[in-house]
Design a protein around this motif. Structure first.
Motif, short mmCIF file in Angstrom:
data_model
loop_
_atom_site.label_atom_id
_atom_site.label_comp_id
_atom_site.label_asym_id
_atom_site.label_seq_id
_atom_site.Cartn_x
_atom_site.Cartn_y
_atom_site.Cartn_z
N LEU A 1 0.83 -1.16 0.10
CA LEU A 1 0.07 -0.09 0.06
C LEU A 1 0.52 1.11 0.19
N GLU A 2 1.79 1.38 1.02
CA GLU A 2 2.74 2.39 0.80
C GLU A 2 3.39 2.67 -0.29
N ARG A 3 4.19 1.53 -1.04
CA ARG A 3 4.71 1.81 -2.27
C ARG A 3 3.87 1.91 -3.27
N GLU A 4 2.72 1.47 -3.55
CA GLU A 4 1.96 1.58 -4.84
C GLU A 4 0.87 2.55 -4.69
N VAL A 5 0.49 2.78 -3.61
CA VAL A 5 -0.73 3.80 -3.45
C VAL A 5 -0.61 4.89 -2.59
#
Length: 302
Positions: free
Chosen positions: A54-58
């Protein structure tokens, strides 16, 4: 009308809160300033992996910082005789055979407390400084329409809860799952501690069958808390009975997690027995205490 200093999301990394993060990141909902993840130190690896994704992609592409906060490791604290332990809702078998449950203090200690501490720091008024009247954050809580009755106001004036899945989207949990699936996040896990007593049989089986190391971990913990938490025992207040992680009140490694008994079916408890608390563990909408009366005289540390 008063405006919040910040808009933040209480991010458990489960279905509803992951959905809110994505809705904000895509601009469907207003942009949040922060997402706050309260780490108990004993989340399933799948939750940590999902949070990283979530942190990386969103979150990062949308410029939304994810703040990870903690009050310690709930597993280690329970087994440390030198550490005050906030009680988990363990299933109790009294000496006379009567069932019971210990108080739930873990959500307040390991979820709510670190989030409130972080909010105070963001506002510039760490405890014990009083937060000025009118200074507050708007906190988004991932509760969907099928759980609307769990939507609650905050108990402090510097945090004002908002439930956008209800008020803005009119979405159920199923709607959230469909949306996440479109984003390639269909495998969003249920957020809860690895050894949460509110797991259903399906969750226990999933841990056993998909993650043997985590299964060994929860089985060992279940055995270690049979006489209550280590702090209470060290202070001479052992459990007046036996404690268990599984509602059957037998050791986890022999608990009946592979089938549903006739009595359980007759009691119409299949859904929760099988799937546990559907929405996982939310600090603002935990179901603790709804199934059985809580008892607070079982060697709880003060």
């Amino acid at each position: 009308m008063e405006n919040p200093r910040y808009r933040l999301l209480s991010l458990g990394a489960g279905v509803q809160s992951s959905c809110l993060l994505a809705l904000s990141a895509e601009g469907i909902l207003p942009k949040i300033d922060f997402a706050v993840f309260a780490d108990t130190g004993w989340e399933p690896q799948a939750v940590y992996d999902h949070l990283d994704r979530l942190e990386r992609e969103v979150a990062e592409p949308a410029g939304i910082p994810i703040l990870r906060v903690s009050s310690g490791n709930i597993r280690d604290d329970a087994l440390d005789p030198n550490h005050r332990f906030a009680s988990m809702p363990l299933y109790i078998l009294n000496k006379d055979g009567r069932p019971g449950m210990t108080r739930r203090q873990c959500t307040g200690e390991y979820k709510i407390k670190p989030i409130k501490r972080q909010v105070r720091e963001l506002l510039g008024y760490p405890h014990p400084k009083p937060v000025p009247k009118g200074l507050f954050v708007e906190q988004w809580v991932g509760i969907s329409t099928d759980e609307f009755h769990r939507a609650k106001d905050s108990d402090v004036q510097y945090m004002r809860n908002r439930h956008p899945l209800i008020t803005d989207m009119d979405w159920s949990r199923s709607d959230c799952i469909r949306y996440l699936s479109k984003l390639g996040l269909a495998n969003t896990p249920k957020s809860s501690c690895l050894g949460c007593p509110f797991h259903g049989n399906a969750q226990w089986r999933s841990i056993r069958d998909a993650s043997p190391a985590e299964w060994d971990d929860v089985v060992a913990f279940d055995a270690a808390i049979r006489k209550g938490n280590a702090r209470a025992n060290a202070l001479g207040s052992p459990l007046l009975g036996q404690a268990f992680l599984h509602r059957s009140r037998v050791p986890l490694d022999v608990a009946p997690i592979d089938h549903v008994t006739r009595a359980e079916r007759a009691a119409a408890e299949l859904d929760e027995l099988e799937h546990g608390v559907i929405n996982g563990c939310s600090p603002w909408a935990c179901r603790a205490g709804e199934t059985e009366p809580e008892q607070d005289d079982f060697g709880l540390a003060s």
